[in-house]
Structure formats: structure tokens, C-alpha cells
Design a protein around this motif. Structure first.
Motif, PDB file in Angstrom:
ATOM      1  N   UNK A 149       0.992  -0.763   0.020  1.00  0.00           N
ATOM      2  CA  UNK A 149      -0.017   0.171  -0.013  1.00  0.00           C
ATOM      3  C   UNK A 149       0.729   0.994  -0.030  1.00  0.00           C
ATOM      4  N   UNK A 150       0.469   2.519  -0.493  1.00  0.00           N
ATOM      5  CA  UNK A 150       1.279   3.432  -0.339  1.00  0.00           C
ATOM      6  C   UNK A 150       0.395   4.866  -0.518  1.00  0.00           C
ATOM      7  N   UNK A 151       1.029   6.116  -0.869  1.00  0.00           N
ATOM      8  CA  UNK A 151       0.216   7.129  -0.900  1.00  0.00           C
ATOM      9  C   UNK A 151       1.022   7.620  -2.595  1.00  0.00           C
ATOM     10  N   UNK A 152      -0.120   8.132  -3.174  1.00  0.00           N
ATOM     11  CA  UNK A 152       0.519   9.185  -4.862  1.00  0.00           C
ATOM     12  C   UNK A 152       0.298  10.069  -4.162  1.00  0.00           C
ATOM     13  N   UNK A 153       1.340  11.226  -4.847  1.00  0.00           N
ATOM     14  CA  UNK A 153       2.177  12.632  -4.682  1.00  0.00           C
ATOM     15  C   UNK A 153       2.357  13.013  -6.435  1.00  0.00           C
ATOM     16  N   UNK A 154       1.673  13.797  -6.376  1.00  0.00           N
ATOM     17  CA  UNK A 154       2.637  14.861  -7.841  1.00  0.00           C
ATOM     18  C   UNK A 154       2.094  16.374  -8.096  1.00  0.00           C
ATOM     19  N   UNK A 155       3.426  17.185  -8.577  1.00  0.00           N
ATOM     20  CA  UNK A 155       2.892  18.135  -8.663  1.00  0.00           C
ATOM     21  C   UNK A 155       2.642  18.674 -10.553  1.00  0.00           C
ATOM     22  N   UNK A 156       2.215  19.862 -10.386  1.00  0.00           N
ATOM     23  CA  UNK A 156       1.734  20.105 -11.832  1.00  0.00           C
ATOM     24  C   UNK A 156       1.233  18.883 -12.719  1.00  0.00           C
ATOM     25  N   UNK A 157       1.748  18.321 -13.523  1.00  0.00           N
ATOM     26  CA  UNK A 157       1.400  17.476 -14.266  1.00  0.00           C
ATOM     27  C   UNK A 157       1.149  16.179 -13.680  1.00  0.00           C
ATOM     28  N   UNK A 158       2.766  15.695 -12.706  1.00  0.00           N
ATOM     29  CA  UNK A 158       2.155  15.169 -12.244  1.00  0.00           C
ATOM     30  C   UNK A 158       0.877  14.635 -10.894  1.00  0.00           C
ATOM     31  N   UNK A 159       0.864  16.104 -10.419  1.00  0.00           N
ATOM     32  CA  UNK A 159       0.056  15.864  -9.604  1.00  0.00           C
ATOM     33  C   UNK A 159      -1.666  15.741 -10.510  1.00  0.00           C
ATOM     34  N   UNK A 160      -2.102  15.265 -11.548  1.00  0.00           N
ATOM     35  CA  UNK A 160      -3.000  14.809 -12.823  1.00  0.00           C
ATOM     36  C   UNK A 160      -2.567  13.249 -12.635  1.00  0.00           C
ATOM     37  N   UNK A 161      -1.539  12.903 -12.943  1.00  0.00           N
ATOM     38  CA  UNK A 161      -0.737  11.424 -12.746  1.00  0.00           C
ATOM     39  C   UNK A 161      -1.633  10.792 -11.551  1.00  0.00           C
ATOM     40  N   UNK A 162      -0.761  11.566 -10.704  1.00  0.00           N
ATOM     41  CA  UNK A 162      -1.090  10.826  -9.419  1.00  0.00           C
ATOM     42  C   UNK A 162      -3.097  10.752  -9.001  1.00  0.00           C
ATOM     43  N   UNK A 163      -3.481  11.838  -9.945  1.00  0.00           N
ATOM     44  CA  UNK A 163      -4.899  12.170  -9.119  1.00  0.00           C
ATOM     45  C   UNK A 163      -5.677  10.461 -10.000  1.00  0.00           C
ATOM     46  N   UNK A 164      -4.917  10.743 -11.079  1.00  0.00           N
ATOM     47  CA  UNK A 164      -5.614   9.805 -12.138  1.00  0.00           C
ATOM     48  C   UNK A 164      -5.092   8.188 -12.107  1.00  0.00           C
ATOM     49  N   UNK A 165      -4.093   8.542 -11.623  1.00  0.00           N
ATOM     50  CA  UNK A 165      -3.797   6.563 -11.380  1.00  0.00           C
ATOM     51  C   UNK A 165      -4.250   6.477 -10.610  1.00  0.00           C
ATOM     52  N   UNK A 166      -4.809   7.195  -8.818  1.00  0.00           N
ATOM     53  CA  UNK A 166      -5.093   6.496  -7.827  1.00  0.00           C
ATOM     54  C   UNK A 166      -7.003   6.370  -8.668  1.00  0.00           C
ATOM     55  N   UNK A 167      -7.573   6.815  -9.521  1.00  0.00           N
ATOM     56  CA  UNK A 167      -9.168   6.870 -10.404  1.00  0.00           C
ATOM     57  C   UNK A 167      -8.587   5.240 -11.033  1.00  0.00           C
ATOM     58  N   UNK A 168      -7.960   4.732 -11.680  1.00  0.00           N
ATOM     59  CA  UNK A 168      -7.882   4.008 -12.384  1.00  0.00           C
ATOM     60  C   UNK A 168      -7.685   2.840 -12.032  1.00  0.00           C
ATOM     61  N   UNK A 169      -6.649   2.686 -10.178  1.00  0.00           N
ATOM     62  CA  UNK A 169      -6.559   2.049  -9.012  1.00  0.00           C
ATOM     63  C   UNK A 169      -7.759   1.298  -8.949  1.00  0.00           C
ATOM     64  N   UNK A 170      -8.638   2.778  -8.776  1.00  0.00           N
ATOM     65  CA  UNK A 170      -9.904   2.768  -7.929  1.00  0.00           C
ATOM     66  C   UNK A 170     -11.539   2.281  -8.720  1.00  0.00           C
ATOM     67  N   UNK A 171     -11.475   2.433  -9.944  1.00  0.00           N
ATOM     68  CA  UNK A 171     -12.225   2.099 -10.845  1.00  0.00           C
ATOM     69  C   UNK A 171     -11.701   1.644 -12.130  1.00  0.00           C
ATOM     70  N   UNK A 172     -11.442   0.630 -12.043  1.00  0.00           N
ATOM     71  CA  UNK A 172     -10.736  -0.711 -12.876  1.00  0.00           C
ATOM     72  C   UNK A 172     -11.791  -0.549 -14.729  1.00  0.00           C
ATOM     73  N   UNK A 173     -12.528   0.234 -14.419  1.00  0.00           N
ATOM     74  CA  UNK A 173     -13.398   0.048 -16.529  1.00  0.00           C
ATOM     75  C   UNK A 173     -12.230   1.654 -16.247  1.00  0.00           C
ATOM     76  N   UNK A 174     -11.639   2.163 -15.587  1.00  0.00           N
ATOM     77  CA  UNK A 174     -11.030   3.259 -16.711  1.00  0.00           C
ATOM     78  C   UNK A 174      -9.987   3.066 -17.563  1.00  0.00           C
ATOM     79  N   UNK A 175      -9.508   1.309 -16.780  1.00  0.00           N
ATOM     80  CA  UNK A 175      -8.592   0.901 -17.506  1.00  0.00           C
ATOM     81  C   UNK A 175      -8.362   0.063 -18.619  1.00  0.00           C
TER      82      UNK A 175
END
Length: 304
Positions: free
Chosen positions: A133-159
Motif C-alpha cells: 500500500x502507498x500514497x500517491x503525490x504529484x505536482x502540476x502534470x504529476x498531480x494530474x498523473x497521481x490523481x488519474x492513477x488513483x482513479x484507475x486503481x479505484x475504478x478498474x473500468x477506466x483501465x
């Protein structure tokens, strides 16, 4: 399958080239003014591409808390993990193993190929570092990628946007660590804010990452490159940080309101007088406050 480079206009190519020179110079100078600190750093490859590398930063006093995976910014087209070592050291000193990720850039590796690389890094963390288990953090475009990665993990249909390779279906979510929380530091969370003419190079970066289609008012699922573009049911606990003078301020505010209305656990902090990229400013109060707030949020989100 090898990514197909995004076609750009001459103007967009020039803007990306100029932004890379400016950003690399500014970040290199800022890095010289900061000390990386006493954490232990080891570098590993997590994929076949030369840029699929990551730093494992280990606190010298030992790991006492959940791991953190950090994704750097740069409009998906630039930036380097080395620029952030000093910024991540306080998080490491707080007891977290910090995974600082490098990834291939757009336009040579457009959406969803950067997200694929992030998922490769996540899978590497589970299989090579025994991180469950881990926390995801990103800044600017990395913030986008952190949120999107979290969403893809939590909502497998997006994958399904990953296509017909091994990065697809809900098996993938079981093959990577659980995402405990996501943090966006002045992230690109919607396309409209990034398209604003006040954000230099915003449209060129969007086009480089998502193709010319993402400059339209609406996009289909294949061009849904920001969290505001996708539909989801589940969302990890979330911290949003942004400066009051950041041209992307509204992006974080809009996403904050969306999550609140949907009943998700989200906090927004606006830093007075701060502009875009202030995590990497040397010797300033807003940066120090932001780092303290990140450490506090991570502590509050710790499982158990």
C-alpha cells in the motif's frame, strides 16, 4: 506496442522546445540552492525505456510509515526526478520510503502511455520492494498523473483505455499496491484551466500529451486526460494544494467542489501569495508550510 508520436503544429513544437529549455534551466538553478539531505537513495529501472527509472529514498532512521510514490511535473513533456530530491527528503525523514518516479515524455509517449509507465512503476514497487500500500503525490502534470492513477486503481473500468496489452482489466488493480491516498500539488485537473492564455504553453502541452482532439470543448474516453474528463464512483482520500496566485487555481477549486458534492473525502489548501511550482522554490514560507501540510495529511491518512 511502440507509442505513436503526437503530431504537433510548428508553433506547438516551438513552444514545447522553449518551455523545456526555460524549465530545465530554472529547475537546475533551484536544485543547486537546496541540499538533498541525509536519506539513502538507490536508483532502479522498472521498465525497458531509458526513462523508466525510479529512486528509492529510504530514511536513515528506518521506515515507520506507509510508502509514498511521487510523480514529478513538467506539462507531461519535461522535468526530471532529480529536481525533487530535496523537496521529498522531509517526507522521507518523517518515516516514509519515497519512490521518486521518472517516466517517458510526450509527445513521443502520449496518453495513455505515461499512465502505463506509472502503473509499471507501481507493479515494480509491489514485486521488488514488497510494498502492499502507498500514497500517491504529484505536482502540476504529476498531480494530474497521481490523481488519474488513483482513479484507475479505484475504478478498474477506466483501465480499458490501456488497450490490449498486459496493463488492463481488474487483475491489474490486484497486481499493484493499494492506493491509500492521492495528493495533487497545483495539478492539471481540468483542460480548460490549462488552455487559459495566461498559462504559457498550456495548449501545446495538452496537445502533446492528448492530441489535438483534447483542445475541443468535450472529449471521448480515449482523450479523457484529466480527472474532470472521466466518470468514476470511487476515489481515494485526497489532498489538493495550490497557490492563490497560480493560474491553475480554479482547476483545484473545481475538482474540490466536484469531490465534495459526490461525498468523497477531500481537503483543499490555498497558499496565499504562492504561484505555480512553489514546492521547488528554495527558502520560502509557502514551500515549508506545504511540506508540513503534506506530512500531516499523510499521517492522517495512514491505515489503522
Amino acid at each position: 506496442m511502440k507509442p505513436k508520436r503526437t503530431p504537433l503544429t510548428i508553433g506547438q513544437e516551438v513552444m514545447i522546445a522553449w518551455s523545456r529549455i526555460y524549465t530545465t534551466t530554472a529547475m537546475s538553478l533551484a536544485t543547486m540552492l537546496r541540499d538533498d539531505g541525509p536519506s539513502k537513495i538507490e536508483t532502479f529501472s522498472y521498465g525497458d525505456h531509458a526513462d523508466e527509472q525510479l529512486d528509492v529514498m529510504t530514511p536513515i532512521d528506518g521506515i515507520t510509515k506507509t510508502a509514498v510514490l511521487f510523480i514529478h511535473g513538467g506539462g507531461w513533456t519535461m522535468g526530471h526526478k532529480e529536481f525533487y530530491r530535496a523537496d521529498l527528503n522531509p517526507i522521507c525523514k518523517a518515516g516514509h520510503c519515497v519512490i521518486n518516479v521518472e517516466y517517458p515524455k510526450a509527445p513521443d509517449h502520449p496518453h495513455p502511455h505515461i499512465l502505463k509507465s506509472i502503473f509499471k512503476a507501481l507493479r515494480w514497487c509491489k514485486h521488488h520492494q514488497d510494498i502492499d500500500q502507498l500514497h500517491l503525490i504529484g505536482d502540476s502534470a504529476g498531480g494530474n498523473l497521481a490523481i488519474m492513477s488513483g482513479l484507475f486503481w479505484a475504478n478498474p473500468k477506466l483501465q480499458k483505455v490501456f488497450g490490449d496489452d498486459d496493463l488492463k482489466d481488474d487483475q491489474l488493480s490486484r497486481d499493484i499496491p493499494d492506493v491509500i491516498s492521492v495528493s495533487s500539488l497545483y495539478g492539471i485537473l481540468d483542460r480548460q484551466s490549462c488552455r487559459d492564455e495566461m498559462f504559457a504553453g498550456g495548449e501545446a502541452m495538452l496537445a502533446a500529451y492528448g492530441g489535438q482532439a483534447v483542445l475541443a470543448e468535450t472529449v471521448d474516453i480515449d482523450h479523457a486526460i484529466t480527472p474532470m474528463d472521466v466518470s468514476f464512483d470511487q476515489h481515494p482520500r485526497c489532498f489538493l494544494a495550490v497557490g492563490s496566485d497560480d493560474v491553475l487555481l480554479q482547476s483545484s477549486r473545481d475538482y474540490h467542489q466536484r469531490l465534495l458534492k459526490a461525498g468523497h473525502d477531500v481537503a483543499l489548501k490555498v497558499y496565499k501569495g504562492a504561484t505555480h511550482g512553489f514546492l521547488s522554490w528554495p527558502q520560502n514560507g509557502q514551500r515549508d508550510e506545504l511540506i508540513r501540510n503534506i506530512v500531516t495529511f499523510l499521517k492522517s491518512a495512514e491505515p489503522g
